[in-house]
Write an enzyme that holds these catalytic residues in place. Structure first.
Site, PDB file in Angstrom:
ATOM      1  N   ILE A 210     -18.454   7.521 -14.450  1.00  6.67           N
ATOM      2  CA  ILE A 210     -18.034   6.393 -13.620  1.00  6.67           C
ATOM      3  C   ILE A 210     -18.822   6.340 -12.321  1.00  6.67           C
ATOM      4  O   ILE A 210     -19.336   5.281 -11.930  1.00  6.67           O
ATOM      5  CB  ILE A 210     -16.522   6.472 -13.336  1.00  6.67           C
ATOM      6  CG1 ILE A 210     -15.727   6.257 -14.638  1.00  6.67           C
ATOM      7  CG2 ILE A 210     -16.116   5.434 -12.301  1.00  6.67           C
ATOM      8  CD1 ILE A 210     -14.234   6.444 -14.471  1.00  6.67           C
TER       9      ILE A 210
ATOM     10  N   ARG B 291     -11.132  18.661   8.095  1.00  5.57           N
ATOM     11  CA  ARG B 291     -12.409  19.120   8.647  1.00  5.57           C
ATOM     12  C   ARG B 291     -13.229  18.003   9.295  1.00  5.57           C
ATOM     13  O   ARG B 291     -14.069  18.260  10.144  1.00  5.57           O
ATOM     14  CB  ARG B 291     -13.239  19.796   7.561  1.00  5.57           C
ATOM     15  CG  ARG B 291     -13.737  18.882   6.455  1.00  5.57           C
ATOM     16  CD  ARG B 291     -14.664  19.643   5.530  1.00  5.57           C
ATOM     17  NE  ARG B 291     -14.005  20.785   4.911  1.00  5.57           N
ATOM     18  CZ  ARG B 291     -14.644  21.882   4.487  1.00  5.57           C
ATOM     19  NH1 ARG B 291     -15.946  21.962   4.620  1.00  5.57           N
ATOM     20  NH2 ARG B 291     -13.975  22.864   3.940  1.00  5.57           N
TER      21      ARG B 291
ATOM     22  N   HIS C 280       0.974 -18.388 -17.727  1.00  5.34           N
ATOM     23  CA  HIS C 280      -0.203 -18.986 -18.367  1.00  5.34           C
ATOM     24  C   HIS C 280      -0.789 -20.041 -17.424  1.00  5.34           C
ATOM     25  O   HIS C 280      -0.039 -20.788 -16.782  1.00  5.34           O
ATOM     26  CB  HIS C 280       0.199 -19.642 -19.684  1.00  5.34           C
ATOM     27  CG  HIS C 280      -0.903 -20.430 -20.321  1.00  5.34           C
ATOM     28  ND1 HIS C 280      -1.907 -19.845 -21.051  1.00  5.34           N
ATOM     29  CD2 HIS C 280      -1.163 -21.776 -20.312  1.00  5.34           C
ATOM     30  CE1 HIS C 280      -2.736 -20.780 -21.482  1.00  5.34           C
ATOM     31  NE2 HIS C 280      -2.308 -21.969 -21.050  1.00  5.34           N
TER      32      HIS C 280
ATOM     33  N   ALA D 140      -7.505   9.748  -7.086  1.00  7.44           N
ATOM     34  CA  ALA D 140      -6.732   9.633  -5.852  1.00  7.44           C
ATOM     35  C   ALA D 140      -5.278   9.279  -6.137  1.00  7.44           C
ATOM     36  O   ALA D 140      -4.368   9.810  -5.482  1.00  7.44           O
ATOM     37  CB  ALA D 140      -7.361   8.580  -4.942  1.00  7.44           C
TER      38      ALA D 140
ATOM     39  N   LYS E 168     -16.250   0.552  -3.422  1.00  2.38           N
ATOM     40  CA  LYS E 168     -15.665  -0.730  -3.807  1.00  2.38           C
ATOM     41  C   LYS E 168     -16.140  -1.853  -2.890  1.00  2.38           C
ATOM     42  O   LYS E 168     -16.299  -2.998  -3.325  1.00  2.38           O
ATOM     43  CB  LYS E 168     -14.137  -0.649  -3.802  1.00  2.38           C
ATOM     44  CG  LYS E 168     -13.569   0.410  -4.727  1.00  2.38           C
ATOM     45  CD  LYS E 168     -14.176   0.366  -6.115  1.00  2.38           C
ATOM     46  CE  LYS E 168     -13.886   1.631  -6.891  1.00  2.38           C
ATOM     47  NZ  LYS E 168     -14.679   2.807  -6.485  1.00  2.38           N
TER      48      LYS E 168
END
Length: 573
Positions: free
Chosen positions: A290, A143, A547, A423, A160
């Protein structure tokens, strides 16, 4: 009129196939190419269609029957003699055709697509692209002018981009404690919006290019079903008919609008909040999930004071309370009030502000901006599903593991098929639907689906949570590794973080996990893979992690479960 026998086609090396589904019964009226039955081999499932329109006279097979080439499936009394065949065979998928530009005057009625996808979000474009890769002729109806849906245009991606800006600003401010001091941040709101818009444009342009490369035809318009094999698409005010052999519904969801709120431009949903029209002095967020807390993070970092009202007993429902406690402690500076177990009773608007009243004895609040983040509802109610015979309930559509609806050649994916509305779930469902349409043997059957709250700090979780295990009486073993014992976390100023793994007591296999701290969302995939592969604490702990990294806290949490972690004080037994 004449009778047409529908026979099993040549299926290559397979002498026998299994009848997986029968879609019709005597007396049903069928259209050309409408599936009569589905047969299954160990490699694929294939629909066998009717060669022409007519009425089903008899059905000669049942689910579970083993049949071979030339076996009689059904007899159809047809009125379409031009297409009648006495021995029809299943046609292979049509090759993709060159894309063409459709304007409001274009005639779709002569265009029969192998697949039409309704909705151009992550699930929809993934389904369309995968189907095109498998050789199908595909159209995608969207749309809006750009692909990507809510996620890319007004959801995941722009949020984000803004959260990244917020995180960098606040991290720079925190660097003062480490000996590096910057001047006060100067916010150019126009440039912030330009960065967000450029991020979106780069991705939408990329999707448009991939659609063109795959010869997926993009039709901009609003689609509704007008039959079992037809859509009516509204394009620039004109309605056109679109014909399909199969359809994938990926129409997504919309924000819930609270009916008692006044119609005021200062009361926005997530789309309005992401427009970032201005930075309010005071902001109310309705909903402590959220979406609400991500927007609260952005606006707080840019200078707003924030209140949150949540009807449930706590914010971030579904997240273990120990992680929520860590997050709230780190974010206490953002909020004047987090009101849980509280209902918003009313909002009154005047020229200068919005006045909100709450139950439970909370004082009235006065705000410049109110964000509705009280959830989302599926868009199934706007598709005229009844015309196609698709069964929907409160806007949701039920599907099987192949993402098929009750109408065999119509599929549905994403938010419209139910929770979780994520998503990444929709993308995988889209691939399954496309592969099923193309005759491949595919199913959506994940053990777990991860969730991430892209807050500061991030929270990521997957599988069974500790709180859920307790409430459901599931026997588990919980192992925590505090990031205060992680060299990388200490060096990054993230020693508040934590990694938690949850193992089934009876099998020892991992069944859940959660992480709070920077990049938690990037790390949770390892826990997902461990669950899918049935790993136990030894498998994870013996896997060598580099590490110093934050990711090694997953291996250390597994060592905690085994009682062999040398990065923590010994456990007295």
């Amino acid at each position: 009129m004449s009778n047409v026998e529908i026979l099993v086609p040549d299926l290559g090396d397979f002498k026998e196939v299994l009848v997986a589904e029968v879609f019709v019964k005597p007396g049903d009226v069928v259209a050309p190419e409408q599936p009569i039955a589905a047969v299954e081999t160990d490699k694929a499932t294939m629909d066998i269609p009717s060669p022409s329109s007519g009425k089903v006279v008899s059905v000669e097979v049942a689910v579970g029957d083993k049949i071979g080439k030339g076996s009689l499936l059904a007899v159809v009394e047809t009125t379409d003699t031009s297409n009648a065949e006495t021995s029809p065979t299943a046609s292979p998928p049509a090759s993709a055709v060159p894309a063409k530009t459709l304007d409001a005057g274009a005639d779709f009625s002569s265009s029969a697509y192998d697949l039409v996808v309704i909705g151009g979000g992550p699930g929809g474009y993934s389904a369309a692209f995968r189907a095109a890769d498998l050789g199908l002729k595909v159209a995608l109806v969207e749309r809006y002018e750009t692909l990507g849906g809510v996620c890319l245009n007004v959801g995941c991606i722009p949020s984000k981009a803004l959260l990244h800006i917020s995180a960098v600003k606040e991290e720079a401010e925190r660097m003062a404690a480490h000996g590096v001091t910057f001047g006060p941040a100067v916010i150019d709101l126009e440039k912030v919006r330009e960065f967000k818009t450029a991020t979106i444009r780069k991705l939408t342009d990329g999707l448009a290019g991939m659609a063109k490369a795959r010869k997926v035809e993009i039709i901009t318009g609003v689609a509704k079903f007008s039959g079992t094999h037809h859509l009516t698409v509204s394009v620039d005010g004109a309605e056109k008919r679109l014909e399909f052999k199969s359809c994938v519904v990926a129409a997504g969801s919309s924000p819930v609008a609270l009916p008692f709120l006044p119609n005021d431009p200062r009361i926005v949903n997530s789309t309005g909040a992401l427009a970032l029209a201005a930075i309010p002095s005071r902001m109310l967020v309705i909903g402590g999930g959220i979406i609400g807390l991500e927007m609260a993070t952005v606006y707080s970092a840019l200078g707003a004071r924030v209140d949150v009202v949540e009807q449930l007993e706590g914010i971030l429902a579904g997240v273990d309370r120990d992680l929520v406690g860590i997050w709230q402690k780190r974010n206490a500076h953002r909020f004047d009030r987090i009101m849980v177990s509280t209902k918003l009773e009313a909002v009154a608007a005047n020229e200068t502000a919005l006045a909100a009243s709450f139950d439970g004895g909370h004082e009235e609040g006065v705000y410049d901006l109110v964000l509705q983040a009280a959830g989302r509802r599926p868009n199934g109610g706007s598709l005229n599903l009844e015309a196609a015979g698709v069964i929907g309930e409160k806007g949701f559509i039920r599907v099987d593991q192949q993402m098929r609806t009750n109408v065999a050649h119509i599929y549905a994916i994403g938010d419209i098929v139910g929770q979780p509305m994520l998503a990444h779930k929709a993308v995988h469902e889209g691939h399954v639907a496309a592969e099923s349409v193309a005759g491949h043997k595919a199913a959506f059957d994940p053990m777990v689906i991860p969730s991430v709250a892209y807050l500061d700090p991030e929270i990521a979780w997957v599988g069974i949570t500790e709180d859920a295990a307790k409430s459901e009486g599931i026997a588990v073993k919980v192992a925590r590794f505090p990031w205060a014992a992680s060299g990388r976390a200490i060096a990054n100023g993230a020693d508040y973080g934590m990694t938690k793994l949850i193992f089934a007591k009876d099998t020892g296999r991992i069944v859940g996990g959660a992480i709070i701290g920077p990049n938690a969302g990037d790390m949770i995939g390892e826990v997902c893979l461990a669950i899918e592969l049935g790993a136990d604490a030894i498998d994870i702990g013996k896997t060598i992690h580099p590490h110093p990294t934050l990711g090694e806290t997953i291996g250390m949490a597994a060592e905690v479960a085994e009682g062999v972690c040398t990065d923590l004080p010994p456990v007295r037994r």
